[in-house]
Write a protein that holds these residues in place. Structure first.
Motif, PDB file in Angstrom:
ATOM      1  N   VAL A 276       6.753  -7.367   0.179  1.00  0.00           N
ATOM      2  CA  VAL A 276       5.335  -7.412   0.540  1.00  0.00           C
ATOM      3  C   VAL A 276       5.170  -7.742   2.009  1.00  0.00           C
ATOM      4  O   VAL A 276       4.433  -7.076   2.745  1.00  0.00           O
ATOM      5  CB  VAL A 276       4.577  -8.450  -0.326  1.00  0.00           C
ATOM      6  CG1 VAL A 276       3.180  -8.713   0.229  1.00  0.00           C
ATOM      7  CG2 VAL A 276       4.484  -7.971  -1.773  1.00  0.00           C
ATOM      8  N   ILE A 277       5.865  -8.766   2.474  1.00  0.00           N
ATOM      9  CA  ILE A 277       5.736  -9.200   3.873  1.00  0.00           C
ATOM     10  C   ILE A 277       6.256  -8.124   4.821  1.00  0.00           C
ATOM     11  O   ILE A 277       5.640  -7.838   5.853  1.00  0.00           O
ATOM     12  CB  ILE A 277       6.468 -10.537   4.086  1.00  0.00           C
ATOM     13  CG1 ILE A 277       5.774 -11.653   3.304  1.00  0.00           C
ATOM     14  CG2 ILE A 277       6.548 -10.892   5.567  1.00  0.00           C
ATOM     15  CD1 ILE A 277       6.513 -12.981   3.316  1.00  0.00           C
ATOM     16  N   GLU A 278       7.373  -7.517   4.477  1.00  0.00           N
ATOM     17  CA  GLU A 278       7.948  -6.503   5.366  1.00  0.00           C
ATOM     18  C   GLU A 278       7.078  -5.246   5.407  1.00  0.00           C
ATOM     19  O   GLU A 278       6.839  -4.670   6.475  1.00  0.00           O
ATOM     20  CB  GLU A 278       9.359  -6.149   4.892  1.00  0.00           C
ATOM     21  CG  GLU A 278      10.104  -5.222   5.843  1.00  0.00           C
ATOM     22  CD  GLU A 278      10.214  -5.770   7.254  1.00  0.00           C
ATOM     23  OE1 GLU A 278      10.064  -4.966   8.213  1.00  0.00           O
ATOM     24  OE2 GLU A 278      10.440  -6.984   7.409  1.00  0.00           O
TER      25      GLU A 278
ATOM     26  N   LYS B 252      -6.769  -4.081 -13.399  1.00  0.00           N
ATOM     27  CA  LYS B 252      -7.101  -3.524 -12.100  1.00  0.00           C
ATOM     28  C   LYS B 252      -6.883  -4.546 -10.995  1.00  0.00           C
ATOM     29  O   LYS B 252      -7.064  -5.749 -11.205  1.00  0.00           O
ATOM     30  CB  LYS B 252      -8.561  -3.052 -12.066  1.00  0.00           C
ATOM     31  CG  LYS B 252      -8.842  -1.826 -12.923  1.00  0.00           C
ATOM     32  CD  LYS B 252     -10.281  -1.347 -12.747  1.00  0.00           C
ATOM     33  CE  LYS B 252     -10.537  -0.079 -13.546  1.00  0.00           C
ATOM     34  NZ  LYS B 252     -11.931   0.425 -13.348  1.00  0.00           N
ATOM     35  N   LEU B 253      -6.531  -4.044  -9.820  1.00  0.00           N
ATOM     36  CA  LEU B 253      -6.348  -4.863  -8.628  1.00  0.00           C
ATOM     37  C   LEU B 253      -7.283  -4.349  -7.542  1.00  0.00           C
ATOM     38  O   LEU B 253      -7.280  -3.162  -7.217  1.00  0.00           O
ATOM     39  CB  LEU B 253      -4.897  -4.796  -8.145  1.00  0.00           C
ATOM     40  CG  LEU B 253      -4.590  -5.389  -6.771  1.00  0.00           C
ATOM     41  CD1 LEU B 253      -4.914  -6.872  -6.733  1.00  0.00           C
ATOM     42  CD2 LEU B 253      -3.131  -5.162  -6.402  1.00  0.00           C
TER      43      LEU B 253
ATOM     44  N   GLU C 189      -3.259  -2.618   1.432  1.00  0.00           N
ATOM     45  CA  GLU C 189      -2.860  -1.476   0.604  1.00  0.00           C
ATOM     46  C   GLU C 189      -1.351  -1.419   0.383  1.00  0.00           C
ATOM     47  O   GLU C 189      -0.905  -1.226  -0.757  1.00  0.00           O
ATOM     48  CB  GLU C 189      -3.374  -0.176   1.203  1.00  0.00           C
ATOM     49  CG  GLU C 189      -3.226   1.008   0.257  1.00  0.00           C
ATOM     50  CD  GLU C 189      -4.134   2.164   0.618  1.00  0.00           C
ATOM     51  OE1 GLU C 189      -4.424   2.971  -0.277  1.00  0.00           O
ATOM     52  OE2 GLU C 189      -4.555   2.261   1.785  1.00  0.00           O
ATOM     53  N   PRO C 190      -0.528  -1.599   1.412  1.00  0.00           N
ATOM     54  CA  PRO C 190       0.917  -1.639   1.153  1.00  0.00           C
ATOM     55  C   PRO C 190       1.308  -2.754   0.182  1.00  0.00           C
ATOM     56  O   PRO C 190       2.161  -2.554  -0.690  1.00  0.00           O
ATOM     57  CB  PRO C 190       1.520  -1.878   2.540  1.00  0.00           C
ATOM     58  CG  PRO C 190       0.500  -1.380   3.495  1.00  0.00           C
ATOM     59  CD  PRO C 190      -0.816  -1.694   2.851  1.00  0.00           C
ATOM     60  N   ALA C 191       0.667  -3.911   0.326  1.00  0.00           N
ATOM     61  CA  ALA C 191       0.960  -5.016  -0.587  1.00  0.00           C
ATOM     62  C   ALA C 191       0.575  -4.651  -2.017  1.00  0.00           C
ATOM     63  O   ALA C 191       1.325  -4.917  -2.969  1.00  0.00           O
ATOM     64  CB  ALA C 191       0.216  -6.269  -0.142  1.00  0.00           C
TER      65      ALA C 191
ATOM     66  N   ILE D 232       3.020  -4.462  -5.369  1.00  0.00           N
ATOM     67  CA  ILE D 232       2.705  -5.242  -6.573  1.00  0.00           C
ATOM     68  C   ILE D 232       2.539  -4.309  -7.768  1.00  0.00           C
ATOM     69  O   ILE D 232       3.009  -4.599  -8.879  1.00  0.00           O
ATOM     70  CB  ILE D 232       1.433  -6.084  -6.342  1.00  0.00           C
ATOM     71  CG1 ILE D 232       1.710  -7.165  -5.283  1.00  0.00           C
ATOM     72  CG2 ILE D 232       0.965  -6.728  -7.647  1.00  0.00           C
ATOM     73  CD1 ILE D 232       0.467  -7.904  -4.817  1.00  0.00           C
ATOM     74  N   GLN D 233       1.876  -3.181  -7.565  1.00  0.00           N
ATOM     75  CA  GLN D 233       1.701  -2.190  -8.640  1.00  0.00           C
ATOM     76  C   GLN D 233       3.051  -1.721  -9.178  1.00  0.00           C
ATOM     77  O   GLN D 233       3.267  -1.639 -10.402  1.00  0.00           O
ATOM     78  CB  GLN D 233       0.899  -1.000  -8.121  1.00  0.00           C
ATOM     79  CG  GLN D 233       0.632   0.085  -9.154  1.00  0.00           C
ATOM     80  CD  GLN D 233      -0.029   1.306  -8.525  1.00  0.00           C
ATOM     81  OE1 GLN D 233       0.463   1.841  -7.536  1.00  0.00           O
ATOM     82  NE2 GLN D 233      -1.151   1.732  -9.090  1.00  0.00           N
TER      83      GLN D 233
END
Length: 531
Positions: free
Chosen positions: A324-326, A378-379, A390-392, A396-397
Motif C-alpha cells: 500500500v505504501i509503495e 463496498k469500499l 485509488e492504488p491503496a 486492499i481489494q
C-alpha cells in the motif's frame, strides 16, 4: 514522438503560458511565487466552508496573542514547536496561581492594516466572535474549554483576561492556532447587519487583520497577492515584499512551473513527481511527517459484518501494508504497522498498531466469525484524493479477494459533504489534529460524541470514560497510564486501521531558504527568503 513526450511538451507549454505575473517595478528577488492545487476560498476562517488553504492565508494576514516557536525535525527540516509559545500581539502573559485565569499584556503601538490601533477591546470582540459564530471555529475552541463570552474580559486598553473554566493543558496552545485571530472590531461592526452580526460576508472578501502580510488582490481561482505590512510588530518582518499564491489545479503544470523556475515553491505534488524531483537533485524537497495525522481504513461498526470485532481484526491482518505504501505514495510515508503484541509501550501518537500482513490469521478470524466463505461489501474513497487512495483501494481489494471477500470500489466526488451520512461499510479517509497528543486526536474519531470524522460510527462507554479522564490529566504519569489504555483499546477494537502517517512534501528552489513546516500544512511565506 510518443504519447508521454507529447504530454510533457504540452504541460511545459501550458506552464509557460499560465504563469503571467504582473510587473511591479521590483526585482524578481523581492517576491516569492507559490503554486498549489487550490487557493484559499475566503479571507476569513470563521466563514462557513472555509477550506484548508484559508488556514495558511489567515495565519499570515491576522495576528494572535501568542504564536508557536520553531524546532528542527530529525531530518533537519524546521517545524513549528507545539511546546514553545512565544509572544505575538501580547508582550507577556501570566497564569493565576490557582489556574483560574490567564492575563495578557499587549505590546505598545500595535496597528491594524488600516492604521487603527489594536486594543484589548478588539481582542475581546474577536474572542466573543469565535465562541458565538457557530460551525468549525466554535466547535474547535469548545474542544479546548473556551466556550463562553463571559470568559473574556477587558481589564484596560492593553490588558485582556481569560477566565479558565477547568484545568485543560490545551487552552493556552489553542491561542496560537488559526481560529483566535484578532479582528479590527470597529471595521467589522461598521459592516455588520441584523442578519450578519459578526460581518462574515464582509470579512469573507475583505481582510480586517494586522498580520505580517496585507491582502493586495484576492482572486481565489487565480491568484492571491500579499504585500508586506511595514508596521507589523508580531515578529521578524518577512524578507519578501510580496508573496504570490497561484492556483494551479493540474499537478503536471505545477511540476513544470517549479522545474522551469517560474515558481519558487510548489506544493500538492503527487508522490511520483516528488520522487522524480528528489532523484534529480536540482530542486529541494522539504519533507516532514504530517504531525498527528493518519490515513486509515475506517470500518463501520454499525454495518454488518463489521460490527463484529473479529471481522475488523481480520481485515487488519489481511492488508499488505508495505505494498500500500509503495504503490500509493512511493514509499514516502511513515509505516503504522508491525508493532509488538504488547503495544502500546508509551503514550506517543501516532504509533504503529500490532498488525502485519498475515492472511492465515485473517482467514482464521473470518472463520471464527462464521464467514469462512467470505462476504460482499463496498469500499469508498475521496475522488479528490484518487492519486493516493485509488492504488491503496485496489491493493486492499486484491488482498481481500484472496480471502473470499468481494469488494466493490466506489470513488466519491463529494466525499466531504457525504461523510456526515456515515453509511459507508468501508472508507479510506485521513484526519490530522492541530494539537499534539493522543487524547485530542482520539476525541475526533473514537469518542461517543460522534463527530463528523467518526465515519466508523464507533461508540464505546469505556473509551469515552478514558478520554474524558485524559482531558483532565493530559500530563505526567497519570496521563501516560490513561493514554496507554485508550490506545490499547483502539488497537483491539480496530474500527480504524492505520495505513500510514502521510509525509508533507514541498518542492523549493535552491535559492529559497527559510521553509518551516506548519501545523496547518500550508506554505507560509513569512519565513521564506530568496538568496
Amino acid at each position: 514522438m510518443d504519447r508521454r513526450q507529447f504530454l510533457e511538451l504540452a504541460t511545459a507549454g501550458a506552464a509557460s503560458s499560465l504563469l503571467v505575473l504582473p510587473a511591479y517595478g521590483q526585482s524578481k528577488s523581492s517576491r516569492i511565487v507559490i503554486v498549489s492545487e487550490s487557493n484559499s476560498n475566503t479571507l476569513d476562517v470563521h466563514t462557513p466552508g472555509a477550506n484548508r488553504a484559508s488556514y495558511g492565508l489567515c495565519m499570515m494576514t491576522y495576528d494572535r496573542l501568542i504564536q508557536f516557536g520553531t524546532k528542527i525535525l530529525p531530518n533537519g527540516v524546521p517545524s513549528y514547536d507545539y511546546d514553545k509559545l512565544e509572544p505575538q500581539l501580547a508582550e507577556s502573559w501570566e497564569i493565576a496561581p490557582d489556574n483560574s485565569a490567564v492575563v495578557f499584556k499587549l505590546k505598545q503601538d500595535l496597528k491594524f492594516h488600516d492604521g487603527a490601533p489594536i486594543t484589548a477591546r478588539d481582542v475581546k470582540w474577536s474572542f466573543d466572535r469565535f465562541v458565538s459564530v457557530g460551525g468549525f471555529p466554535q466547535r474547535q475552541m469548545e474542544q479546548v474549554s473556551l466556550t463562553d463570552v463571559n470568559q473574556f474580559e477587558v481589564v484596560d486598553e492593553r490588558t485582556f483576561k481569560i477566565k479558565l473554566l477547568k484545568r485543560d493543558k490545551l487552552t493556552l496552545p489553542s491561542l496560537a492556532i488559526v481560529v483566535p485571530g484578532v479582528y479590527n472590531s470597529e471595521l467589522c461592526k461598521s459592516h455588520a447587519t441584523t442578519a450578519d452580526p459578526w460581518a462574515l460576508e464582509f470579512t469573507k472578501i475583505n481582510s480586517a487583520g494586522s498580520g505580517a502580510y496585507k491582502v493586495e488582490s484576492f482572486k481565489p481561482d487565480e491568484q492571491i497577492i500579499l504585500t508586506r505590512f511595514a508596521d507589523w510588530k508580531g515578529g521578524t518582518l518577512p524578507k519578501q515584499e510580496r508573496a504570490l499564491y497561484r492556483s494551479v489545479p493540474a499537478a503536471g503544470t505545477r511540476r513544470a512551473l517549479v522545474e522551469r523556475a517560474d515558481a519558487d515553491v510548489a506544493s500538492d505534488l503527487p508522490p511520483r513527481d516528488v520522487a522524480d524531483i528528489a532523484a534529480a537533485k536540482k530542486i529541494k524537497i522539504e519533507s516532514a511527517p504530517q504531525a498527528n495525522t493518519l490515513r486509515y481504513l475506517a470500518l463501520s461498526t454499525i454495518t454488518k459484518p463489521f460490527d463484529d470485532v473479529r471481522v475488523r481484526q481480520a481485515i487488519a491482518y489481511a492488508i499488505p501494508y508495505e505494498k500500500v505504501i509503495e504503490s500509493a505514495v512511493y514509499g514516502r510515508a511513515k509505516p503504522m504497522f508491525g508493532a509488538s503484541t504488547d503495544a502500546p509501550r508509551d503514550a506517543s501518537w501516532p504509533q504503529p498498531f500490532p498488525y502485519s500482513h498475515d492472511p492465515d490469521k485473517a482467514k482464521a478470524l473470518l472463520a471464527d466469525a462464521g464467514l469462512a466463505g467470505g462476504f460482499e461489501t463496498k469500499l469508498y474513497f475521496d475522488a479528490g484524493a484518487a492519486t493516493v487512495d485509488e492504488p491503496a483501494a485496489l491493493i486492499i481489494q486484491d488482498a481481500l479477494g484472496k480471502l473470499g471477500v468481494k469488494l466493490t470500489i466506489e470513488k466519491i466526488p463529494d466525499f466531504f459533504a457525504r461523510r456526515s451520512q456515515k453509511n459507508w461499510p468501508m472508507a479510506i479517509d485521513v484526519f490530522g489534529a492541530w494539537f499534539d497528543g493522543a487524547d485530542f486526536y482520539f476525541r475526533w474519531l473514537w469518542h461517543g460524541q460522534n463527530t463528523v470524522f467518526n465515519v466508523a460510527s464507533y461508540k464505546n462507554p469505556e473509551m469515552d470514560k478514558l478520554l474524558n479522564a485524559a482531558r483532565q490529566a493530559r500530563e505526567g504519569a497519570e496521563y501516560e497510564s490513561i493514554a496507554k489504555q485508550f490506545i490499547k483499546l483502539a488497537m483491539t477494537e480496530v474500527p480504524y486501521i492505520p495505513l500510514y502517517q502521510p509525509v508533507l512534501d514541498v518542492a523549493v528552489q535552491q535559492d529559497v531558504n527559510g521553509y518551516v513546516y506548519m501545523f496547518h500544512r500550508q506554505v507560509d511565506a513569512r519565513t521564506l527568503a530568496k538568496a
